[in-house]
Design a protein around this motif. Structure first.
Motif, PDB file in Angstrom:
ATOM      1  N   PHE A  50       0.839  -1.200   0.000  1.00 57.29           N
ATOM      2  CA  PHE A  50       0.000   0.000   0.000  1.00 57.29           C
ATOM      3  C   PHE A  50       0.872   1.246   0.000  1.00 57.29           C
ATOM      4  O   PHE A  50       1.831   1.346   0.759  1.00 57.29           O
ATOM      5  CB  PHE A  50      -0.907   0.010   1.233  1.00 57.29           C
ATOM      6  CG  PHE A  50      -1.790   1.226   1.318  1.00 57.29           C
ATOM      7  CD1 PHE A  50      -2.977   1.273   0.610  1.00 57.29           C
ATOM      8  CD2 PHE A  50      -1.429   2.323   2.075  1.00 57.29           C
ATOM      9  CE1 PHE A  50      -3.796   2.387   0.661  1.00 57.29           C
ATOM     10  CE2 PHE A  50      -2.233   3.440   2.140  1.00 57.29           C
ATOM     11  CZ  PHE A  50      -3.419   3.472   1.433  1.00 57.29           C
ATOM     12  N   GLN A  51       0.551   2.185  -0.865  1.00 57.23           N
ATOM     13  CA  GLN A  51       1.270   3.451  -0.932  1.00 57.23           C
ATOM     14  C   GLN A  51       0.311   4.595  -0.617  1.00 57.23           C
ATOM     15  O   GLN A  51      -0.693   4.758  -1.307  1.00 57.23           O
ATOM     16  CB  GLN A  51       1.872   3.669  -2.318  1.00 57.23           C
ATOM     17  CG  GLN A  51       3.001   2.732  -2.645  1.00 57.23           C
ATOM     18  CD  GLN A  51       4.177   2.919  -1.703  1.00 57.23           C
ATOM     19  OE1 GLN A  51       4.573   4.036  -1.405  1.00 57.23           O
ATOM     20  NE2 GLN A  51       4.718   1.824  -1.225  1.00 57.23           N
ATOM     21  N   PRO A  52       0.599   5.360   0.432  1.00 54.49           N
ATOM     22  CA  PRO A  52      -0.262   6.502   0.737  1.00 54.49           C
ATOM     23  C   PRO A  52      -0.235   7.499  -0.421  1.00 54.49           C
ATOM     24  O   PRO A  52       0.778   7.614  -1.122  1.00 54.49           O
ATOM     25  CB  PRO A  52       0.360   7.128   1.977  1.00 54.49           C
ATOM     26  CG  PRO A  52       1.378   6.170   2.464  1.00 54.49           C
ATOM     27  CD  PRO A  52       1.706   5.241   1.347  1.00 54.49           C
ATOM     28  N   PRO A  53      -1.336   8.218  -0.623  1.00 51.89           N
ATOM     29  CA  PRO A  53      -1.340   9.231  -1.682  1.00 51.89           C
ATOM     30  C   PRO A  53      -0.384  10.359  -1.335  1.00 51.89           C
ATOM     31  O   PRO A  53      -0.109  10.614  -0.161  1.00 51.89           O
ATOM     32  CB  PRO A  53      -2.791   9.726  -1.697  1.00 51.89           C
ATOM     33  CG  PRO A  53      -3.325   9.382  -0.348  1.00 51.89           C
ATOM     34  CD  PRO A  53      -2.583   8.160   0.112  1.00 51.89           C
ATOM     35  N   ASP A  54       0.147  10.997  -2.366  1.00 56.14           N
ATOM     36  CA  ASP A  54       0.986  12.171  -2.121  1.00 56.14           C
ATOM     37  C   ASP A  54       0.117  13.255  -1.512  1.00 56.14           C
ATOM     38  O   ASP A  54      -1.000  13.494  -1.962  1.00 56.14           O
ATOM     39  CB  ASP A  54       1.598  12.685  -3.428  1.00 56.14           C
ATOM     40  CG  ASP A  54       2.661  11.743  -3.959  1.00 56.14           C
ATOM     41  OD1 ASP A  54       3.269  11.026  -3.137  1.00 56.14           O
ATOM     42  OD2 ASP A  54       2.880  11.714  -5.178  1.00 56.14           O
ATOM     43  N   ARG A  55       0.640  13.876  -0.507  1.00 50.28           N
ATOM     44  CA  ARG A  55      -0.099  14.950   0.155  1.00 50.28           C
ATOM     45  C   ARG A  55       0.755  16.203   0.148  1.00 50.28           C
ATOM     46  O   ARG A  55       1.942  16.129   0.431  1.00 50.28           O
ATOM     47  CB  ARG A  55      -0.394  14.587   1.603  1.00 50.28           C
ATOM     48  CG  ARG A  55      -1.223  13.372   1.753  1.00 50.28           C
ATOM     49  CD  ARG A  55      -1.473  13.122   3.203  1.00 50.28           C
ATOM     50  NE  ARG A  55      -1.920  11.748   3.367  1.00 50.28           N
ATOM     51  CZ  ARG A  55      -2.235  11.207   4.501  1.00 50.28           C
ATOM     52  NH1 ARG A  55      -2.144  11.905   5.591  1.00 50.28           N
ATOM     53  NH2 ARG A  55      -2.635   9.971   4.564  1.00 50.28           N
TER      54      ARG A  55
END
Length: 68
Positions: A50-55
């Protein structure tokens, strides 16, 4: 006890169903400590890539000031 997939990027998705930081569901987060090792292993396997979205950062880049 197995490590948690938490990345300290905790935030709920728009549906308030899962964490956008680690990918776990709310139930998985709430019950993590009481889950069996097999259940935690299954969650870890599901969220391992899982890769968190860029924020965008809440802080301005160095040298820039935010004006009120």
């Amino acid at each position: 006890m197995m490590d948690s997939p938490c990345r300290n990027l905790c935030a709920l998705d728009r549906n308030r169903a899962a964490c956008t930081g680690c990918g776990r569901t709310i139930d998985e987060i709430v019950h993590w400590r009481s889950m069996t090792d097999a259940a935690r292993a299954a969650v870890m396997k599901r969220v391992k890539d899982f890769q968190p979205p860029d924020r965008p950062s809440p802080f301005p880049p160095p040298g820039r000031q935010i004006r009120p």
